[in-house]
Design an enzyme around this catalytic site. Structure first.
Site, mmCIF file in Angstrom:
data_model
loop_
_atom_site.group_PDB
_atom_site.id
_atom_site.type_symbol
_atom_site.label_atom_id
_atom_site.label_comp_id
_atom_site.label_asym_id
_atom_site.label_seq_id
_atom_site.Cartn_x
_atom_site.Cartn_y
_atom_site.Cartn_z
ATOM 1 N N HIS A 1 24.050 -24.341 28.005
ATOM 2 C CA HIS A 1 25.429 -24.782 28.206
ATOM 3 C C HIS A 1 25.482 -26.148 28.892
ATOM 4 O O HIS A 1 25.119 -26.270 30.061
ATOM 5 C CB HIS A 1 26.150 -23.725 29.050
ATOM 6 C CG HIS A 1 27.584 -23.996 29.309
ATOM 7 N ND1 HIS A 1 28.097 -24.078 30.593
ATOM 8 C CD2 HIS A 1 28.619 -24.197 28.471
ATOM 9 C CE1 HIS A 1 29.392 -24.301 30.529
ATOM 10 N NE2 HIS A 1 29.734 -24.387 29.259
ATOM 11 N N ARG A 2 25.871 -27.164 28.133
ATOM 12 C CA ARG A 2 25.844 -28.557 28.614
ATOM 13 C C ARG A 2 24.440 -28.946 29.051
ATOM 14 O O ARG A 2 24.244 -29.701 29.992
ATOM 15 C CB ARG A 2 26.842 -28.779 29.750
ATOM 16 C CG ARG A 2 28.279 -28.378 29.395
ATOM 17 C CD ARG A 2 29.235 -28.591 30.556
ATOM 18 N NE ARG A 2 30.308 -27.596 30.487
ATOM 19 C CZ ARG A 2 31.170 -27.350 31.467
ATOM 20 N NH1 ARG A 2 31.111 -28.041 32.592
ATOM 21 N NH2 ARG A 2 32.091 -26.428 31.331
ATOM 22 N N GLU B 1 24.251 -26.738 23.636
ATOM 23 C CA GLU B 1 25.714 -26.835 23.541
ATOM 24 C C GLU B 1 26.180 -28.040 24.332
ATOM 25 O O GLU B 1 25.683 -28.318 25.427
ATOM 26 C CB GLU B 1 26.364 -25.571 24.105
ATOM 27 C CG GLU B 1 27.882 -25.514 23.937
ATOM 28 C CD GLU B 1 28.656 -26.142 25.093
ATOM 29 O OE1 GLU B 1 29.894 -26.317 24.946
ATOM 30 O OE2 GLU B 1 28.045 -26.467 26.141
ATOM 31 N N ASP C 1 29.756 -31.198 24.569
ATOM 32 C CA ASP C 1 31.167 -31.485 24.316
ATOM 33 C C ASP C 1 31.336 -32.948 23.909
ATOM 34 O O ASP C 1 30.650 -33.827 24.451
ATOM 35 C CB ASP C 1 31.993 -31.255 25.584
ATOM 36 C CG ASP C 1 31.588 -29.980 26.318
ATOM 37 O OD1 ASP C 1 32.150 -28.926 25.990
ATOM 38 O OD2 ASP C 1 30.718 -30.049 27.207
ATOM 39 N N HIS D 1 32.480 -33.192 29.308
ATOM 40 C CA HIS D 1 33.278 -31.974 29.268
ATOM 41 C C HIS D 1 34.714 -32.209 29.713
ATOM 42 O O HIS D 1 35.663 -31.870 29.005
ATOM 43 C CB HIS D 1 32.653 -30.885 30.136
ATOM 44 C CG HIS D 1 33.469 -29.631 30.191
ATOM 45 N ND1 HIS D 1 34.433 -29.405 31.153
ATOM 46 C CD2 HIS D 1 33.488 -28.546 29.375
ATOM 47 C CE1 HIS D 1 35.008 -28.240 30.929
ATOM 48 N NE2 HIS D 1 34.449 -27.685 29.860
ATOM 49 N N GLU E 1 31.123 -28.826 20.806
ATOM 50 C CA GLU E 1 32.510 -28.449 21.056
ATOM 51 C C GLU E 1 33.402 -29.672 20.940
ATOM 52 O O GLU E 1 33.187 -30.679 21.615
ATOM 53 C CB GLU E 1 32.673 -27.822 22.442
ATOM 54 C CG GLU E 1 34.124 -27.439 22.731
ATOM 55 C CD GLU E 1 34.355 -26.889 24.121
ATOM 56 O OE1 GLU E 1 35.527 -26.846 24.540
ATOM 57 O OE2 GLU E 1 33.371 -26.507 24.783
ATOM 58 N N LYS F 1 36.387 -31.384 22.044
ATOM 59 C CA LYS F 1 37.244 -31.277 23.229
ATOM 60 C C LYS F 1 38.622 -31.877 22.933
ATOM 61 O O LYS F 1 38.978 -32.953 23.407
ATOM 62 C CB LYS F 1 36.594 -31.984 24.413
ATOM 63 C CG LYS F 1 35.362 -31.285 24.939
ATOM 64 C CD LYS F 1 35.677 -29.939 25.563
ATOM 65 C CE LYS F 1 36.536 -30.095 26.793
ATOM 66 N NZ LYS F 1 36.777 -28.794 27.481
ATOM 67 N N ASP G 1 23.966 -21.647 31.884
ATOM 68 C CA ASP G 1 23.585 -22.859 32.605
ATOM 69 C C ASP G 1 22.117 -22.836 33.002
ATOM 70 O O ASP G 1 21.579 -23.841 33.474
ATOM 71 C CB ASP G 1 24.425 -23.006 33.887
ATOM 72 C CG ASP G 1 25.902 -23.169 33.607
ATOM 73 O OD1 ASP G 1 26.265 -23.535 32.476
ATOM 74 O OD2 ASP G 1 26.710 -22.919 34.536
#
Length: 245
Positions: free
Chosen positions: A8-9, A35, A37, A50, A112, A114, A230
């Site tokens: 995640h990020r 992943e 954004d 993000h 993603e 945004k 994370d």
């Protein structure tokens, strides 16, 4: 099939989020997916960030949409996490793709869009054009909280996989699934646990953000398609204990 682990990020728990060093740490740990954004700068560049503002994660302030790429590159995206990472820059989507290529990454790249707060005009077309640089052996997955963004992206590239993100409300996600625009759901893990994981069986479930050992064990025992975390290195160890090598 094992539950896949999506960073995640990047490795957000151990590195400054959405930086190249964070994505590198996730790749080095062995994450199955990355992943991140994407947003648009003032001069129309695809920026990895993000929040709509850069205040929380950098030493500067302002909205991504009000700053040029050159201005965004002046921000320090690492120092707020730790002085050890001072000098890390906000990356572009192109730079992330180049990192994946250098590492010969063959997992899933979840981007993603945004657009749930600012509907960046034309971002879907720009992303699609940039994604032509993505190697064919990387699985491309688009997600968004904004159903309109998913609809627009699906028209541009119907061959890609699409997922609906949601935290509490599932109405729009159900509608997207009914219209065959998505194949997976990305729900908040707390929401998911409170509702005992009851979903349409044809949809792949990938909860976020699964950071505690307790939630990891729950998801691995449920054998969900993937989790977003994370802490990809930690998740890999927990998965090994639950689902084996």
């Amino acid at each position: 099939m094992k539950t896949k682990i999506f960073a995640h990020r990047g490795s957000k728990g151990t590195r400054p989020e959405n930086t190249l060093i964070s994505f590198q740490a996730a790749i080095d740990a062995g994450a199955d997916g990355i992943e991140t954004d994407v947003q648009l700068s003032k001069d129309g560049k695809l920026i990895i960030m993000h929040d709509e503002k850069i205040d929380r994660t950098t030493n500067l302030t302002g909205r991504v949409t009000d700053l040029t790429l050159a201005e965004l590159k002046k921000a320090d995206a690492g120092v707020k996490f730790s002085d050890e990472y001072r000098g890390e820059q906000i990356p572009t989507l192109e730079e992330v793709i180049e990192l994946l290529k250098r590492n010969n990454f063959k997992g899933t790249f979840n981007l993603e869009l945004k657009t749930n707060h600012i509907e960046y005009q034309g971002i879907e077309e720009l992303v699609n054009e940039q994604m032509r640089q993505l190697p064919a052996d990387i699985h491309l997955l688009y997600s968004s909280f904004n159903p309109n963004s998913i609809r627009r992206m699906q028209k541009i590239n119907p061959e890609a996989e699409f997922a609906s993100l949601f935290q509490f409300k599932i109405k729009e996600s159900r509608l997207l699934a009914k219209n065959h625009l998505i194949t997976s759901l990305h729900p908040d893990v707390t929401w998911l646990r409170e509702r005992h994981g009851l979903f349409w069986p044809k949809l792949l479930i990938r909860p976020w953000t699964v950071n505690s050992t307790k939630n990891m064990i729950y998801c691995f025992k449920k054998k969900y398609d993937a989790i977003f975390t994370d802490y990809p290195a930690k998740a890999l160890e927990v998965r090994k204990n639950i689902q084996g090598d």
